[in-house]
Scaffold this motif. Structure first.
Motif, PDB file in Angstrom:
ATOM      1  N   GLN A   1      -5.128  27.287  -0.170  1.00 38.70           N
ATOM      2  CA  GLN A   1      -5.326  26.306  -1.229  1.00 38.70           C
ATOM      3  C   GLN A   1      -6.717  26.491  -1.853  1.00 38.70           C
ATOM      4  OE1 GLN A   1      -4.598  25.620   1.981  1.00 38.70           O
ATOM      5  NE2 GLN A   1      -2.540  24.731   1.981  1.00 38.70           N
ATOM      6  N   LEU A   2      -6.882  25.996  -3.069  1.00 42.10           N
ATOM      7  CA  LEU A   2      -8.190  26.066  -3.711  1.00 42.10           C
ATOM      8  C   LEU A   2      -9.157  25.053  -3.090  1.00 42.10           C
ATOM      9  CD1 LEU A   2     -10.000  27.236  -5.981  1.00 42.10           C
ATOM     10  CD2 LEU A   2      -9.125  25.417  -7.451  1.00 42.10           C
TER      11      LEU A   2
ATOM     12  N   ILE B   1     -10.256  22.653 -13.429  1.00 40.67           N
ATOM     13  CA  ILE B   1      -9.729  23.502 -12.357  1.00 40.67           C
ATOM     14  C   ILE B   1      -8.785  24.534 -12.947  1.00 40.67           C
ATOM     15  CG2 ILE B   1      -8.273  23.512 -10.300  1.00 40.67           C
ATOM     16  CD1 ILE B   1      -9.385  20.695  -9.690  1.00 40.67           C
ATOM     17  N   THR B   2      -8.976  25.800 -12.545  1.00 38.52           N
ATOM     18  CA  THR B   2      -8.139  26.876 -13.074  1.00 38.52           C
ATOM     19  C   THR B   2      -7.972  27.994 -12.045  1.00 38.52           C
ATOM     20  OG1 THR B   2      -7.805  28.305 -15.009  1.00 38.52           O
ATOM     21  CG2 THR B   2     -10.044  28.171 -14.133  1.00 38.52           C
TER      22      THR B   2
ATOM     23  N   SER C   1      -6.002  28.810  -9.451  1.00 38.93           N
ATOM     24  CA  SER C   1      -5.948  28.542  -8.013  1.00 38.93           C
ATOM     25  C   SER C   1      -5.078  29.566  -7.299  1.00 38.93           C
ATOM     26  CB  SER C   1      -5.387  27.141  -7.775  1.00 38.93           C
ATOM     27  OG  SER C   1      -5.202  26.888  -6.410  1.00 38.93           O
TER      28      SER C   1
ATOM     29  N   TRP D   1      -1.803  25.815  -4.026  1.00 37.30           N
ATOM     30  CA  TRP D   1      -2.009  24.439  -4.458  1.00 37.30           C
ATOM     31  C   TRP D   1      -3.474  24.234  -4.832  1.00 37.30           C
ATOM     32  CZ3 TRP D   1       0.702  21.738   0.310  1.00 37.30           C
ATOM     33  CH2 TRP D   1       2.069  22.044   0.275  1.00 37.30           C
ATOM     34  N   CYS D   2      -3.702  23.423  -5.850  1.00 40.59           N
ATOM     35  CA  CYS D   2      -5.075  23.226  -6.331  1.00 40.59           C
ATOM     36  C   CYS D   2      -5.873  22.283  -5.427  1.00 40.59           C
ATOM     37  CB  CYS D   2      -5.064  22.678  -7.754  1.00 40.59           C
ATOM     38  SG  CYS D   2      -4.385  23.820  -8.975  1.00 40.59           S
TER      39      CYS D   2
ATOM     40  N   TYR E   1      -6.966  20.272 -15.871  1.00 36.30           N
ATOM     41  CA  TYR E   1      -6.359  21.484 -15.315  1.00 36.30           C
ATOM     42  C   TYR E   1      -5.930  22.455 -16.405  1.00 36.30           C
ATOM     43  CZ  TYR E   1      -5.660  19.088 -10.784  1.00 36.30           C
ATOM     44  OH  TYR E   1      -5.827  18.435  -9.588  1.00 36.30           O
TER      45      TYR E   1
ATOM     46  N   ALA F   1      -4.064  25.422 -14.811  1.00 40.90           N
ATOM     47  CA  ALA F   1      -3.792  26.138 -13.560  1.00 40.90           C
ATOM     48  C   ALA F   1      -2.327  26.549 -13.554  1.00 40.90           C
ATOM     49  CB  ALA F   1      -4.132  25.250 -12.365  1.00 40.90           C
TER      50      ALA F   1
ATOM     51  N   ASN G   1       0.829  26.500  -8.474  1.00 41.33           N
ATOM     52  CA  ASN G   1      -0.435  25.791  -8.732  1.00 41.33           C
ATOM     53  C   ASN G   1      -0.193  24.291  -8.907  1.00 41.33           C
ATOM     54  OD1 ASN G   1      -2.825  27.956 -10.517  1.00 41.33           O
ATOM     55  ND2 ASN G   1      -1.898  28.118  -8.489  1.00 41.33           N
TER      56      ASN G   1
ATOM     57  N   GLY H   1      -0.954  20.417  -8.840  1.00 40.85           N
ATOM     58  CA  GLY H   1      -2.214  19.767  -9.168  1.00 40.85           C
ATOM     59  C   GLY H   1      -2.844  19.074  -7.984  1.00 40.85           C
TER      60      GLY H   1
ATOM     61  N   ASN I   1      -0.189  22.384 -15.247  1.00 43.13           N
ATOM     62  CA  ASN I   1      -0.043  23.143 -14.009  1.00 43.13           C
ATOM     63  C   ASN I   1       1.206  24.007 -14.003  1.00 43.13           C
ATOM     64  OD1 ASN I   1      -1.571  20.452 -13.331  1.00 43.13           O
ATOM     65  ND2 ASN I   1      -2.141  21.896 -11.736  1.00 43.13           N
TER      66      ASN I   1
END
Length: 468
Positions: free
Chosen positions: A207-208, A224-225, A227, A230-231, A247, A249, A254, A256, A274
């Motif tokens: 995960q990010l 957030i981008t 990832s 999962w973010c 986002y 992502a 990906n 959220g 996402n």
């Protein structure tokens, strides 16, 4: 006698009407009381008074220098400092060759123009750490930002977190099948945790951002981008606020925000975009989830803009149960395949109950509201059918459902029950309503495919009785 009967009937009608009115008032009051009770349990952590600049520890925002040592030093210093640190990251691109591991009492503040750009080399995220992958506890590559048993932590600001995973982790899905099968095996056979190590030579994407067994968390404002998976994964954690995130992502899976075995969570004012679910509430998978017996509960999602695969999802890993979820006053930023989606199967067990959907609107979708008890079943020869009940929808709209407006697919051994739809509007739909293995479904003021006006009067064009 007729008059007396009419009076008696009228009295019954009046009594019933008053009872229903009273019941509706009491329900609304109870719903609001639960909502306010949950909100009262969610308090963002305070920002530590001591402020330090990450450049003090050797970081340089040139996009070239490895800044991981600087973040590691800052975290160690925060651990020793009474009250922790408010770590400010000024504008610039900070290349980070490996994960940032949080300690307690830290606020990471990304200034406008600041970007954390992570390495795309999988080896940089070793050694493995304790984590979870699609509902099964494992050791795996470290999440890029990871907090284990921490409290009073924040990630705030107008900066960016770039997972930079598009060329490595982002391509792994086609290679993961063998490892996914192994996670299912260790789950279903109670394999000791020490024998659940993945990492090097395996293809389970990390995960990010993950906070695990943690509490008092704030995630606010950042973009957030890219990832790897999962973010944001909130695992066995509580008292969490996610606010004003943005986002872009769109890599595989990906999601959220994924709360799992977690409680007392506020998700608000977020712009989703996402490559998978916007919010996916989870609670463990199959045998392990049922044994853990820690439901995800007390979750409020409000004032968000949905865009991506699905808006709000409950499941499919939810074997410990999901309850007390509110989705309020949300709209759309673009297309979603499904708006509200409950997904489980006869392997999962657990429950989904006390779900409240109020004033939520989508644009074009495939399905507006979908409950299924037959999602992607893995044949374990067990029947642990999820109990899905007590769902209250009041104010749900979309312009077009290319497949269906309202769908419920229960399971014969455990029928979906007590689902309430009120003030639902679907302007256009291929299929309006499809309910199977469902009972006690209530609909009030529901229109699908448009609103019918006054009936036409008989005219000469109505050739009902043609002369022979």
């Amino acid at each position: 006698m007729v008059k007396a009967l009419n009076n008696a009937t009228m009295k019954k009608i009046i009594c019933l009407s008053l009872f229903l009115l009273f019941a509706n008032i009491m329900f609304a009051q109870n719903e609001q009381a639960l909502y306010e009770s949950i909100l009262s349990k969610i308090t963002p952590p305070s920002i530590p008074e001591k402020t330090v600049n990450i450049t003090r520890y050797g970081a340089k925002g040139d996009g070239v220098k490895d800044c991981k040592p600087a973040f590691d030093k800052a975290m160690k210093a925060a651990l020793k400092s009474k009250g922790g640190f408010h770590i400010v990251v000024p504008a610039g691109v900070y290349f980070i060759k490996g994960p940032i591991h949080f300690v307690s009492n830290v606020c990471l503040d990304l200034a406008e123009g600041a970007e954390l750009k992570f390495s795309d080399n999988p080896a940089d995220y070793l050694p493995v750490v304790s984590t979870s992958w699609e509902g099964t506890f494992v050791s795996n590559y470290s999440p890029f930002i990871y907090g284990y048993e921490v409290e009073n932590v924040s990630i705030i600001g107008k900066g960016k977190i770039d997972g930079n995973a598009q060329n490595t982790f982002g391509t792994w899905r086609s290679n993961q099948e063998k490892d996914v099968e192994r996670t299912r095996y260790v789950n279903h056979n109670n394999v000791p945790f020490a024998e659940r190590s993945f990492g090097e030579g395996h293809y389970l994407r990390p995960q990010l951002i993950q906070f695990y067994k943690s509490k008092n968390i704030l995630l606010e404002g950042v973009f957030i981008t890219n990832s790897p998976f999962w973010c944001i994964h909130l695992l066995k954690s509580e008292n969490i606020t996610c606010r004003k995130l943005k986002y872009d992502a769109k890599l595989v899976n990906n999601d959220g925000i994924d709360p799992e075995y977690s409680k007392n969570i506020l998700i608000e004012d977020i712009d989703f975009n996402n490559g998978d679910d916007n919010v996916a509430i989870k609670a463990g998978r199959d045998n392990e989830g049922r044994a853990t017996a820690t439901p995800s509960e007390n979750i409020i999602i409000r004032n968000c803009r949905f865009k991506g695969l699905h808006g709000v999802v409950l499941g499919s890993e939810m074997s410990s149960g999901i309850q007390n979820v509110f989705v309020r006053d949300c709209s759309f930023a673009g297309y979603c395949k499904r708006g509200i989606y409950f997904k489980t199967n006869p392997d999962r067990g657990g429950f989904i109950r006390h779900i409240y959907i109020n004033n939520v609107e989508f644009d074009n979708v495939e399905d507006l509201f979908f409950i299924t008890s037959a999602y992607a079943r893995t044949e374990t020869n067990q029947f642990n059918v999820t109990d899905i009940c007590d769902v209250y929808v009041n104010g749900l709209k979309c312009k077009k459902a290319s497949n269906a407006g309202l769908v419920i697919q229960g399971y014969p051994k455990n029928i979906v029950h007590d689902i309430h739809f009120k003030n639902v509007e679907v302007q256009e739909a291929k299929i309006g309503v499809s309910f199977t293995n469902a009972e006690r479904i209530e609909m009030s003021n529901v229109t699908i495919g448009g609103i019918v006006g006054a009936p036409s009067t008989v005219s000469d064009k109505d050739k009902i009785f043609e002369k022979k």
